[in-house]
Every structure is written in C-alpha cells, then in structure tokens.
Design a protein around this motif. Structure first.
Motif, short mmCIF file in Angstrom:
data_model
loop_
_atom_site.label_atom_id
_atom_site.label_comp_id
_atom_site.label_asym_id
_atom_site.label_seq_id
_atom_site.Cartn_x
_atom_site.Cartn_y
_atom_site.Cartn_z
N ARG A 37 8.32 8.76 0.45
CA ARG A 37 8.71 10.15 0.28
C ARG A 37 9.40 10.67 1.54
N GLN A 38 10.18 11.72 1.30
CA GLN A 38 10.96 12.28 2.40
C GLN A 38 11.10 13.78 2.22
N VAL A 39 10.90 14.49 3.31
CA VAL A 39 11.15 15.93 3.33
C VAL A 39 12.36 16.16 4.21
N SER A 61 -2.67 9.69 3.99
CA SER A 61 -2.62 10.94 3.23
C SER A 61 -2.78 10.71 1.73
N ALA A 62 -2.53 9.49 1.28
CA ALA A 62 -2.59 9.18 -0.14
C ALA A 62 -3.93 8.57 -0.56
N LYS A 63 -4.65 8.06 0.37
CA LYS A 63 -5.90 7.37 0.05
C LYS A 63 -6.89 8.31 -0.67
N GLY A 64 -7.43 7.81 -1.76
CA GLY A 64 -8.40 8.59 -2.51
C GLY A 64 -7.81 9.56 -3.51
N ARG A 65 -6.50 9.79 -3.43
CA ARG A 65 -5.85 10.73 -4.35
C ARG A 65 -4.78 10.06 -5.19
N PHE A 66 -4.08 9.11 -4.62
CA PHE A 66 -2.97 8.45 -5.30
C PHE A 66 -3.37 7.03 -5.67
N THR A 67 -2.81 6.56 -6.78
CA THR A 67 -3.03 5.18 -7.20
C THR A 67 -1.71 4.58 -7.63
N ILE A 68 -1.42 3.40 -7.11
CA ILE A 68 -0.20 2.72 -7.47
C ILE A 68 -0.52 1.64 -8.49
N PHE A 69 0.34 1.55 -9.50
CA PHE A 69 0.18 0.56 -10.57
C PHE A 69 1.47 -0.25 -10.67
N ARG A 70 1.30 -1.51 -10.90
CA ARG A 70 2.47 -2.36 -11.03
C ARG A 70 2.32 -3.23 -12.28
N ASP A 71 3.43 -3.36 -13.00
CA ASP A 71 3.47 -4.24 -14.18
C ASP A 71 4.55 -5.28 -13.93
N ASN A 72 4.15 -6.48 -13.57
CA ASN A 72 5.13 -7.52 -13.25
C ASN A 72 5.95 -7.95 -14.46
N ALA A 73 5.37 -7.87 -15.62
CA ALA A 73 6.10 -8.28 -16.83
C ALA A 73 7.22 -7.31 -17.15
N LYS A 74 7.01 -6.04 -16.83
CA LYS A 74 8.01 -5.01 -17.14
C LYS A 74 8.83 -4.60 -15.93
N GLU A 87 1.53 20.07 0.83
CA GLU A 87 2.14 19.15 1.80
C GLU A 87 2.61 17.84 1.16
N ASP A 88 2.31 17.63 -0.10
CA ASP A 88 2.84 16.47 -0.82
C ASP A 88 4.26 16.74 -1.34
N THR A 89 4.71 17.96 -1.20
CA THR A 89 6.06 18.30 -1.65
C THR A 89 7.09 17.47 -0.89
N ALA A 90 7.93 16.78 -1.64
CA ALA A 90 8.92 15.89 -1.05
C ALA A 90 9.76 15.28 -2.16
N VAL A 91 10.81 14.59 -1.77
CA VAL A 91 11.52 13.73 -2.70
C VAL A 91 10.87 12.35 -2.61
N TYR A 92 10.50 11.82 -3.74
CA TYR A 92 9.81 10.54 -3.80
C TYR A 92 10.80 9.46 -4.26
N GLN A 113 16.76 6.53 -7.12
CA GLN A 113 17.57 7.72 -6.82
C GLN A 113 16.75 8.87 -6.26
N GLY A 114 15.45 8.79 -6.29
CA GLY A 114 14.63 9.88 -5.78
C GLY A 114 14.29 10.87 -6.87
N THR A 115 13.06 11.35 -6.82
CA THR A 115 12.62 12.37 -7.78
C THR A 115 11.83 13.43 -7.01
N GLN A 116 12.14 14.68 -7.28
CA GLN A 116 11.55 15.77 -6.52
C GLN A 116 10.16 16.09 -7.04
N VAL A 117 9.23 16.19 -6.11
CA VAL A 117 7.88 16.65 -6.40
C VAL A 117 7.64 17.92 -5.59
N THR A 118 7.30 18.99 -6.29
CA THR A 118 7.04 20.26 -5.62
C THR A 118 5.64 20.74 -6.02
#
Length: 121
Positions: A37-39, A61-74, A87-92, A113-118
């Motif tokens: 992410r970038q502000v 800052s992400a530990k305990g709140r965010f979870t990353i998932f990956r699907d290798n087949a897709k 404070e999580d507001t940023a372009v992801y 391409q980035g997606t805005q989270v506000t």
C-alpha cells in the motif's frame, strides 16, 4: 502478464473489505504474491506476502486484522481486511513474481493497477 486488482472502496472504521487480484497472461508459475500500500508522499510498503510454498509475512500493522489468501490453481491472491482503521487508507497494489519459459527461464515482477481503500472515522 497482467495483475487485475479489485475490491477497494469506502468503509467506516471497524469495517471490512476484501481485495482480490488475479494474474493472467504468459505464466508458467508464480513465486511470491503480495499486497502493498501507498499513501501520497510516502513509499509503497508491504502489507502481506505469501510465497509459493505458503509461507506468509505480514506487516506489523496488519497482524491480527488482515489475512492473505492465495490460490495457486487460479493465480489469485486475496487480502481480507478486518477491523479497518483510518490509517489503513491508501492505494493498495498487488504484486507477483511470475515465471515464464522461453529459451530460458524468465522471472519477472509485476504490479497491479492499484485499488483505493478509504476508511472513514
């Protein structure tokens, strides 16, 4: 190779969002995939990363709140973000190290391409 990100938006503090990213194109395999992410005025920073073997790293800052998932087949990587804060507001941005085969093995790094989270307070 293209990384198509989606899922950003406006949410109230304490809310949740799920970001999705799909890699497409000339891909033989993918090593690491992650979200950054970038502000404005600041460097792009790691939020979460998952290696091909499933090893995961989170920013403090992400530990305990965010979870990353990956699907290798897709060839997808998602980021579930809970308990969002202003404070999580940023372009992801999603990121991936892709491998393609030509005369040699080629490893390339790609950004979505980035997606805005506000997050409103």
């Amino acid at each position: 190779v293209q990384l198509q990100a989606s899922g950003g938006g406006l949410v109230q503090s304490g809310g949740f969002l799920r970001l999705s990213c799909a890699a497409s194109g000339n891909i033989f395999s993918i090593n690491g995939m992650g979200w950054y992410r970038q502000v404005p005025g600041k460097e792009r920073t790691l939020v979460a990363h998952v290696s091909k073997d499933g090893s995961i790293k989170y920013a403090d800052s992400a530990k305990g709140r965010f979870t990353i998932f990956r699907d290798n087949a897709k060839n997808t990587v998602d980021l579930q973000m809970n308990s969002l804060r202003p404070e999580d507001t940023a372009v992801y941005y999603c990121n991936a190290d892709t491998i393609r085969i030509s005369d040699v093995v080629v490893v390339e790094n790609h950004w979505g391409q980035g997606t805005q989270v506000t997050v409103s307070s």
